[in-house]
Design a protein around this motif. Structure first.
Motif, PDB file in Angstrom:
ATOM      1  N   ILE B  37     -71.557 -54.943 -33.053  1.00 47.51           N
ATOM      2  CA  ILE B  37     -70.454 -54.009 -32.613  1.00 47.51           C
ATOM      3  C   ILE B  37     -70.407 -52.972 -33.675  1.00 47.51           C
ATOM      4  CG2 ILE B  37     -67.968 -53.820 -32.848  1.00 47.51           C
ATOM      5  CD1 ILE B  37     -67.895 -56.800 -31.314  1.00 47.51           C
ATOM      6  N   SER B  38     -70.523 -53.234 -34.925  1.00 50.83           N
ATOM      7  CA  SER B  38     -70.468 -52.249 -36.017  1.00 50.83           C
ATOM      8  C   SER B  38     -70.877 -52.869 -37.239  1.00 50.83           C
ATOM      9  CB  SER B  38     -69.321 -51.310 -36.124  1.00 50.83           C
ATOM     10  OG  SER B  38     -69.499 -50.444 -37.168  1.00 50.83           O
ATOM     11  N   SER B  40     -70.830 -50.902 -40.028  1.00 48.44           N
ATOM     12  CA  SER B  40     -70.363 -49.508 -40.775  1.00 48.44           C
ATOM     13  C   SER B  40     -68.928 -49.636 -41.057  1.00 48.44           C
ATOM     14  CB  SER B  40     -70.777 -48.345 -40.226  1.00 48.44           C
ATOM     15  OG  SER B  40     -72.230 -48.328 -39.856  1.00 48.44           O
ATOM     16  N   LEU B  52     -61.335 -52.475 -35.106  1.00 48.76           N
ATOM     17  CA  LEU B  52     -62.568 -52.341 -34.428  1.00 48.76           C
ATOM     18  C   LEU B  52     -62.737 -53.335 -33.438  1.00 48.76           C
ATOM     19  CD1 LEU B  52     -64.816 -50.376 -36.711  1.00 48.76           C
ATOM     20  CD2 LEU B  52     -63.785 -49.383 -34.586  1.00 48.76           C
ATOM     21  N   CYS B  55     -60.454 -53.193 -30.499  1.00 50.52           N
ATOM     22  CA  CYS B  55     -60.829 -52.362 -29.766  1.00 50.52           C
ATOM     23  C   CYS B  55     -62.060 -52.984 -28.740  1.00 50.52           C
ATOM     24  CB  CYS B  55     -61.510 -50.874 -30.271  1.00 50.52           C
ATOM     25  SG  CYS B  55     -60.237 -49.985 -31.041  1.00 50.52           S
ATOM     26  N   ALA B  56     -63.086 -53.601 -29.537  1.00 51.04           N
ATOM     27  CA  ALA B  56     -64.360 -53.785 -28.872  1.00 51.04           C
ATOM     28  C   ALA B  56     -64.414 -55.057 -28.082  1.00 51.04           C
ATOM     29  CB  ALA B  56     -65.485 -53.896 -29.888  1.00 51.04           C
ATOM     30  N   TYR B 180     -56.583 -45.645 -37.769  1.00 48.40           N
ATOM     31  CA  TYR B 180     -57.999 -45.357 -38.047  1.00 48.40           C
ATOM     32  C   TYR B 180     -58.490 -44.140 -37.569  1.00 48.40           C
ATOM     33  CZ  TYR B 180     -62.891 -46.745 -37.543  1.00 48.40           C
ATOM     34  OH  TYR B 180     -64.243 -46.945 -37.706  1.00 48.40           O
ATOM     35  N   ASP B 182     -61.919 -42.402 -36.597  1.00 49.03           N
ATOM     36  CA  ASP B 182     -63.455 -42.591 -36.076  1.00 49.03           C
ATOM     37  C   ASP B 182     -64.246 -41.627 -36.494  1.00 49.03           C
ATOM     38  OD1 ASP B 182     -63.230 -40.438 -34.299  1.00 49.03           O
ATOM     39  OD2 ASP B 182     -62.471 -41.256 -32.585  1.00 49.03           O
TER      40      ASP B 182
END
Lengths: 278, 278, 278
Positions: B37-38, B40, B52, B55-56, B180, B182
């Motif tokens: 997913i990330s 970072s 995140l 969101c994901a 957040y 982005d």
């Protein structure tokens, strides 16, 4: 049955957006072999995305390729799919992003506008068509949905075109420009080795050349010596070489250095290559 | 049998740590379809990670989800697994990271503390539980190990909670804040379009709004005009829009620009949205 | 038959080059489970690549591992493959990159130079052997091509060696140095906890130590207090700890901070660890 190959190229960066596209794809095509080409395309830079796609797709297996660099998302720019001569399907916005790669994969065989909402997610946002339209349509195509079902045919002549810059021979030199700066700081230029040979004659490793780089904003014009070489290590560390890159293009580098940073090269900066003094 | 889906979200960055988690997973679950997913997430920023994940995960297939933003690794914070209403299992530290996503996937059905060492790697370090505990337990769960075997039940009320900020209506405007930022520099705000409508009335595309952004350290307070829009391209390049983002949240952007950098927005900076002059 | 595992580690960065290697691999080995270890190795830094490979490979399933940090690409440095004691095959340039990991996986069982062009891509560039040689040979090996067919044996003694620095005990302290700075800013040091114990005696959590860090260019020499700890959270946020990292190495960190940035640590900066005042 082998696993369908899907690839993704976006300017989404390191947030979760690219992964969300992957999740949507895997939800529809659980066996997909997904290859992330890059999600670090410079934001909104359609031409950089088109260039990387042009570089990458010939080395991908035949598959379904999603590309999203889409400053016009949610406006009346069309979402499209292109079937190319090699058999791949490319999906993305109709802003030129897909066209150079399509030409390189045998040309546009058939283009269609994505209008069939049954292949989209149930809810479509105004700002994330990568998730809501391109990824689900791609995954359906990868699992056998016929290309014809995505929407009506668009004439290839009606697609927004995008052309990667070309060089021109003039007065015994080659007028070219920076097409793309890669993460090593190497500059990929307009044209091929044969273009440079048309301007300056036969290129043998070790031949001296001169670069005349135009001014660019704060960066003043400058002249650099460079050596024609087959690879970086043929010149001393820190020295400048011109070479045919691994995609067949003219390119410019400092061996083990970052010439783009050293000299201030960026996209579209004009430069001229001439024969050297020897 | 279809391939089990596992996802990974961490603040591990570009080193090999995230790949090592993948390696451990593949060693136990060779057929896993793994989605990064990330990696970072801003270092140690549990709330960014939670956001995140929130969101994901709704766009991921039902699966096993590992999240590690874990400044307390190796201390007495508990390693946990949560089974949610949708059927997914979420694993990570008990520091709030998993909770907003769990609420969004049907709520916490059952939570357990990870104590069963037979599901961990043989040697457990003090600083890398993503590799030694979370990844192997996740992979075992993905290949059929019963949820009950990971360790004893924890009451959902005993989990560390984390709440994504909410806005409030006051005096004909909405007091909100940056949740957040982005990678485009767009600011995701506290609240939804309905919250803003409760404050300022019906939102039609093109409606003028005013942003009053509080001072923040060196950044002084400022006032900005913005337009309510469905997507970026409905305002001129460089102009500011407020919109409902693709996750249903209020968001703030410059069309083809980076408003966070231009204005100095960062996490938790308060701002107020009011009706515009027209 | 389970899916073959291939891993990739390069300094290619965020452009499409790493994905192109993946594409080549998937074209030959459609079922491959590919793990990207890292593509963010500092450009041309063979030792950083060797260190990350040393860290990562023990946690990967037995498989075929491609590593490319290759400033000498296209020159007469040899492309090689190494079969190690654990059964893995490592491919990359003969510049030391593969050797520390090979030692850790049971040692070099057999090394061969890649000369069999039938396993390469049809056209080989001078600057992208990751795509043209290493990836296709790796994919063929992963799908059953015998190791012997890649080219002639090279004596292990003839491989270019690379040694990760070691510390030395001197006058009641340990002379060590920074081996690698990770993305958290934590410094991985030369040596293990046992080396430090040989110098300063038994290490109990909470023991005070002193770091003497040599000057480095603009950075002046400095002395820092540090606490021996099992994990970050055993010292207050912002405080400095020495610990055994998750790979068994000595390491230095600020709890929830970035000591490398704060103090100016980088690769190979010497430092000395001595007993603290208490």
């Amino acid at each position: 049955v082998s696993r369908p190959v899907l690839t993704l190229l976006t300017d989404f960066g390191p947030d979760a957006a690219a992964a969300i596209c992957r999740g949507v794809i895997v939800g529809i095509a659980p066996d997909a072999q997904i290859i992330d080409i890059s999600h670090s395309v410079a934001k909104y830079e359609v031409r950089d995305g088109a260039f990387l796609l042009w570089c990458a797709l010939p080395w991908m297996p035949v598959g379904v390729h999603v590309a999203v660099v889409d400053p016009g998302v949610g406006t009346d720019r069309r979402p499209i799919a292109i079937r190319v001569g090699r058999g791949d399907i490319l999906l993305g916005p109709d802003n030129g992003l897909l066209v150079p790669a399509a030409r390189r994969l045998g040309g546009v065989h058939e283009a269609r506008e994505l209008t069939e909402r049954g292949l989209w997610l149930d809810r479509v946002s105004g700002t994330f068509h990568g998730r809501d339209i391109f990824s689900p349509v791609a995954a359906h195509l990868a699992t056998g949905t016929p290309f014809e079902s995505v929407g009506p045919v668009v004439s290839p002549d009606d697609l927004v075109d995008l052309v990667i810059p070309s060089p021109s021979v003039r007065d015994g030199g080659l007028d070219t420009s920076v097409v793309y700066v890669d993460s090593f700081g190497n500059a990929r230029l307009a044209g091929e080795a044969s273009d440079l040979e048309a301007a300056v004659g036969t290129l043998e490793p070790g031949r001296d050349l001169v670069l005349r780089i135009a001014g660019d904003g704060d960066a003043s014009a400058l002249e650099l010596a460079a050596t024609w070489a087959r690879t970086f290590g043929e010149v001393p560390a820190g020295s400048t070489l011109l070479y045919e890159d691994s995609f067949g293009r003219l390119a410019l580098a400092d061996n083990q250095g970052d010439i783009a940073r050293r000299v201030g090269l960026r996209r579209d900066r004009p430069l001229r290559i001439e024969p050297g003094p020897h």
